[in-house]
Design a protein around this motif. Structure first.
Motif, PDB file in Angstrom:
ATOM      1  N   ARG A 174      -1.915  -1.897   9.140  1.00 19.25           N
ATOM      2  CA  ARG A 174      -1.104  -2.868   8.412  1.00 19.25           C
ATOM      3  C   ARG A 174      -1.322  -2.720   6.914  1.00 19.25           C
ATOM      4  O   ARG A 174      -2.388  -2.294   6.457  1.00 19.25           O
ATOM      5  CB  ARG A 174      -1.453  -4.295   8.855  1.00 19.25           C
ATOM      6  N   CYS A 175      -0.289  -3.101   6.167  1.00 18.29           N
ATOM      7  CA  CYS A 175      -0.356  -3.056   4.709  1.00 18.29           C
ATOM      8  C   CYS A 175      -0.341  -4.475   4.165  1.00 18.29           C
ATOM      9  O   CYS A 175       0.536  -5.275   4.520  1.00 18.29           O
ATOM     10  CB  CYS A 175       0.838  -2.283   4.143  1.00 18.29           C
ATOM     11  N   LEU A 176      -1.305  -4.791   3.318  1.00 16.19           N
ATOM     12  CA  LEU A 176      -1.381  -6.119   2.707  1.00 16.19           C
ATOM     13  C   LEU A 176      -0.893  -6.061   1.268  1.00 16.19           C
ATOM     14  O   LEU A 176      -1.361  -5.238   0.477  1.00 16.19           O
ATOM     15  CB  LEU A 176      -2.816  -6.644   2.736  1.00 16.19           C
ATOM     16  N   TYR A 177       0.032  -6.924   0.930  1.00 11.24           N
ATOM     17  CA  TYR A 177       0.484  -7.075  -0.455  1.00 11.24           C
ATOM     18  C   TYR A 177      -0.441  -8.051  -1.163  1.00 11.24           C
ATOM     19  O   TYR A 177      -0.696  -9.156  -0.672  1.00 11.24           O
ATOM     20  CB  TYR A 177       1.929  -7.584  -0.489  1.00 11.24           C
ATOM     21  N   VAL A 178      -0.971  -7.635  -2.339  1.00 15.08           N
ATOM     22  CA  VAL A 178      -1.975  -8.412  -3.075  1.00 15.08           C
ATOM     23  C   VAL A 178      -1.390  -8.801  -4.434  1.00 15.08           C
ATOM     24  O   VAL A 178      -1.421  -8.015  -5.391  1.00 15.08           O
ATOM     25  CB  VAL A 178      -3.272  -7.596  -3.265  1.00 15.08           C
TER      26      VAL A 178
END
Length: 352
Positions: A218-222
């Protein structure tokens, strides 16, 4: 430079690698290096190293680095083989737990790296991380807030061209990250592979995004991790002939490699409509020949992409249904973003 080193003593144990390695590709863009590297020096997080990979620059980039940033490691490739080859050389040169890719036409907020590392600690299930990118010239507007997919299945940068009204101020899972300012776990890259060097430049991050999602990462937007992006520094902007050719070619390569066959009927009507729009846009903006050249190159590359596809699909962990839900959600996000972008563009023009 960022990480302080201690002098080596006889029989002393070697220092462990820094936790983060920042990889910066460069090609004839010396004018941005001072801004980019200067803002890296102001990062509050300090346990990182910098690798600048030069793709055969003909300006004075190498001389500038030697004179002004002698502590930065420079890898001189001697020729331009594209973004993917450059960043791969930087990735392979180190052993850090976390790898950050950064365009050199960026300025970073002092909390940028600290925010990314904090997110990595707080979200161990995430394999990679997207940052909030603002337009360098007018920082009221977004340059990107994570990557997504349009309804036609092609890559799209969320938030691009939108007025920043706080709509992307919460951490959230995204389809992927723009490699112009993103962080990856080295362990994930070891599983799904690095960037596809056959792409050269453009959409290589979209390909990696898709591969990682299929493999279950998964890719987390920060949003706390903020950079200011000039854009188009090396290729002349997204409407240049080079950008058009590579974008047209590689966006199709992404689908050939990654899209499960079961999803083709769901995307086909949108894909055909999208290709018609792209053709008309290319004709209207004077880059039709470049667009058609890109399509021809995609056809020639089809056998090679199909061969890569077999391994990707063999190793994927998501079911067809899970991929369909993922793609539909990304398409809805990109459609909403495009609508806001058009609205803000009209408002921007009416206020002049």
């Amino acid at each position: 430079m960022p990480r302080e080193t201690q002098p080596e003593t006889k029989n002393a144990a070697p220092l462990p690698p820094p936790r983060v390695s920042v990889v910066i590709p460069n090609w004839n863009t010396r004018k941005f290096l001072g801004m980019c590297l200067g803002s890296l020096e102001r990062q509050l997080f300090r346990d990182f190293s910098i690798v600048l990979v030069d793709s055969g620059s003909e300006d004075d980039s190498l001389e500038y680095m030697a004179e002004n940033f002698p502590d930065v490691r420079v890898i001189a490739l001697g020729e331009n083989r594209g973004f993917a080859a450059a960043v791969n050389a930087g990735i392979r040169s180190g052993g850090s737990e976390l790898v950050v890719l950064l365009n050199n036409d960026t300025e970073q907020d002092p909390l940028w790296l600290e925010s990314l590392v904090s997110a990595a600690d707080s979200y161990p299930e995430a394999g990679f991380f997207a940052t909030k990118m603002l337009d360098f010239s007018d920082r009221r507007y977004l340059d990107g807030a994570g990557d997504s997919i349009r309804p036609d299945g092609l890559p799209y940068r969320l938030g691009h061209g939108e007025r920043d009204r706080g709509q992307f101020d919460r951490r959230a899972y995204a389809f992927g990250a723009c490699a112009g300012a993103a962080m990856y776990r080295r362990a994930m890259l070891g599983k799904v592979g690095v960037f596809d060097e056959d792409f050269g430049s453009y959409c290589e991050d979209g390909d990696l995004n898709f591969r990682a999602q299929l493999a279950g990462y998964r890719c987390l937007y920060v949003p706390e991790a903020v950079v200011y992006h000039v854009g188009g520094g090396a290729t002349g902007g997204k409407r240049s002939r080079t950008a058009t050719r590579l974008g047209s070619r590689n966006s199709l390569n992404v689908l050939v490699k990654n899209l499960p066959l079961a999803l083709v009927p769901h995307l086909l009507p949108f894909f055909v409509a999208g290709q018609v729009v792209r053709l008309a846009t290319a004709a209207a903006t004077g880059v039709l020949r470049a667009h058609l050249t890109g399509l021809k190159e995609a056809v020639r590359m089809f056998p090679k992409m199909k061969a890569k596809r077999r391994e990707i699909q063999r190793c994927r962990r998501l079911s067809d249904g899970e991929v369909l839900r993922l793609v539909r959600g990304a398409a809805l996000d990109s459609t909403a973003s495009v609508a806001r972008r058009v609205r803000d563009l009209l408002l921007r023009r009416s206020s002049r």
